[in-house]
Design a protein around this motif. Sequence first.
Motif, PDB file in Angstrom:
ATOM      1  N   PHE A 163      87.614  38.634  71.344  1.00 36.25           N
ATOM      2  CA  PHE A 163      87.361  37.901  72.523  1.00 36.25           C
ATOM      3  C   PHE A 163      85.836  37.956  73.061  1.00 36.25           C
ATOM      4  N   VAL A 164      85.241  36.783  73.242  1.00 31.42           N
ATOM      5  CA  VAL A 164      83.927  36.799  73.470  1.00 31.42           C
ATOM      6  C   VAL A 164      83.724  36.167  75.088  1.00 31.42           C
ATOM      7  N   TYR A 165      82.962  37.054  75.743  1.00 37.85           N
ATOM      8  CA  TYR A 165      82.621  36.470  77.034  1.00 37.85           C
ATOM      9  C   TYR A 165      80.975  36.398  77.035  1.00 37.85           C
ATOM     10  N   HIS A 166      80.851  35.010  77.390  1.00 39.23           N
ATOM     11  CA  HIS A 166      79.366  34.571  77.543  1.00 39.23           C
ATOM     12  C   HIS A 166      79.274  34.597  78.985  1.00 39.23           C
ATOM     13  N   ARG A 167      78.227  35.414  79.461  1.00 39.57           N
ATOM     14  CA  ARG A 167      78.265  35.402  80.916  1.00 39.57           C
ATOM     15  C   ARG A 167      77.386  34.386  81.656  1.00 39.57           C
ATOM     16  N   VAL A 168      76.708  33.456  80.682  1.00 39.12           N
ATOM     17  CA  VAL A 168      75.707  32.473  81.418  1.00 39.12           C
ATOM     18  C   VAL A 168      76.436  31.209  81.008  1.00 39.12           C
ATOM     19  N   PRO A 169      77.084  30.467  81.936  1.00 35.55           N
ATOM     20  CA  PRO A 169      77.845  29.225  81.707  1.00 35.55           C
ATOM     21  C   PRO A 169      77.397  28.225  80.863  1.00 35.55           C
ATOM     22  N   LEU A 170      75.808  28.030  80.827  1.00 27.96           N
ATOM     23  CA  LEU A 170      75.140  27.155  80.171  1.00 27.96           C
ATOM     24  C   LEU A 170      74.664  27.517  78.778  1.00 27.96           C
ATOM     25  N   SER A 171      75.064  28.848  78.472  1.00 25.22           N
ATOM     26  CA  SER A 171      74.503  29.378  77.305  1.00 25.22           C
ATOM     27  C   SER A 171      74.748  28.528  75.973  1.00 25.22           C
ATOM     28  N   SER A 172      75.881  27.750  75.886  1.00 27.72           N
ATOM     29  CA  SER A 172      76.058  26.919  74.668  1.00 27.72           C
ATOM     30  C   SER A 172      76.083  25.376  74.812  1.00 27.72           C
ATOM     31  N   THR A 173      75.606  25.376  76.040  1.00 28.91           N
ATOM     32  CA  THR A 173      75.331  23.942  76.406  1.00 28.91           C
ATOM     33  C   THR A 173      74.445  23.017  75.291  1.00 28.91           C
ATOM     34  N   PHE A 174      73.237  23.673  75.040  1.00 30.19           N
ATOM     35  CA  PHE A 174      72.122  23.097  74.540  1.00 30.19           C
ATOM     36  C   PHE A 174      72.386  23.443  72.921  1.00 30.19           C
ATOM     37  N   GLY A 175      73.510  23.516  72.204  1.00 29.94           N
ATOM     38  CA  GLY A 175      73.677  23.869  70.895  1.00 29.94           C
ATOM     39  C   GLY A 175      74.281  25.179  70.672  1.00 29.94           C
ATOM     40  N   ARG A 176      74.838  25.359  69.614  1.00 28.26           N
ATOM     41  CA  ARG A 176      75.582  26.888  69.137  1.00 28.26           C
ATOM     42  C   ARG A 176      74.556  27.890  69.330  1.00 28.26           C
ATOM     43  N   ASN A 177      75.128  28.583  70.327  1.00 28.64           N
ATOM     44  CA  ASN A 177      74.575  29.925  70.715  1.00 28.64           C
ATOM     45  C   ASN A 177      74.527  31.007  69.267  1.00 28.64           C
ATOM     46  N   THR A 178      73.162  31.423  69.348  1.00 30.18           N
ATOM     47  CA  THR A 178      72.977  32.553  68.192  1.00 30.18           C
ATOM     48  C   THR A 178      73.809  33.769  68.257  1.00 30.18           C
ATOM     49  N   LEU A 179      74.568  34.014  69.252  1.00 31.97           N
ATOM     50  CA  LEU A 179      75.563  35.051  69.348  1.00 31.97           C
ATOM     51  C   LEU A 179      76.839  34.715  68.796  1.00 31.97           C
ATOM     52  N   GLU A 180      77.307  33.546  69.280  1.00 34.00           N
ATOM     53  CA  GLU A 180      78.609  32.690  68.654  1.00 34.00           C
ATOM     54  C   GLU A 180      78.270  32.552  67.117  1.00 34.00           C
ATOM     55  N   THR A 181      77.235  32.038  66.595  1.00 36.76           N
ATOM     56  CA  THR A 181      77.015  31.928  65.340  1.00 36.76           C
ATOM     57  C   THR A 181      77.375  33.117  64.473  1.00 36.76           C
ATOM     58  N   ALA A 182      76.739  34.274  64.908  1.00 37.14           N
ATOM     59  CA  ALA A 182      76.765  35.395  64.344  1.00 37.14           C
ATOM     60  C   ALA A 182      78.346  36.149  64.279  1.00 37.14           C
TER      61      ALA A 182
END
Length: 111
Positions: free
Chosen positions: A87-106
């Motif tokens: 389970f991954v919680y990104h605390r910044v709502p717009l973190s993946s709005t501008f493309g894949r987040n590097t933490l999600e990619t990892a």
Amino acid sequence: MRFPLVMSLAALTLAGCASTPNSPSYTLSSSKTASDYAHCVLPKWQKEASGTTLSETQGHYKIVASSKVAADDIMEIYKASPGSKIFVYHRVPLSSTFGRNTLETAARDCL
């Protein structure tokens, strides 16, 4: 009169710091054990966020990527049969709005 107001504001402020979102940003499953998955993701997250830490309890791993300018990103990894549930919680709502987040990619690279 002023003391209860100050105490109420302090309690609300602290409660806001301790709160977590109710639902994860995304959920993943892996055939790897929880330990193997956590130790695969940890160096990748540390590369992106130097303040990343890993804590472990029986059957549960928690990775926290601290940030100086935004709220922390959190990954929780649980033992599942077979493999693990993530389970991954990104605390910044717009973190993946501008493309894949590097933490999600990892996170996805270690599946």
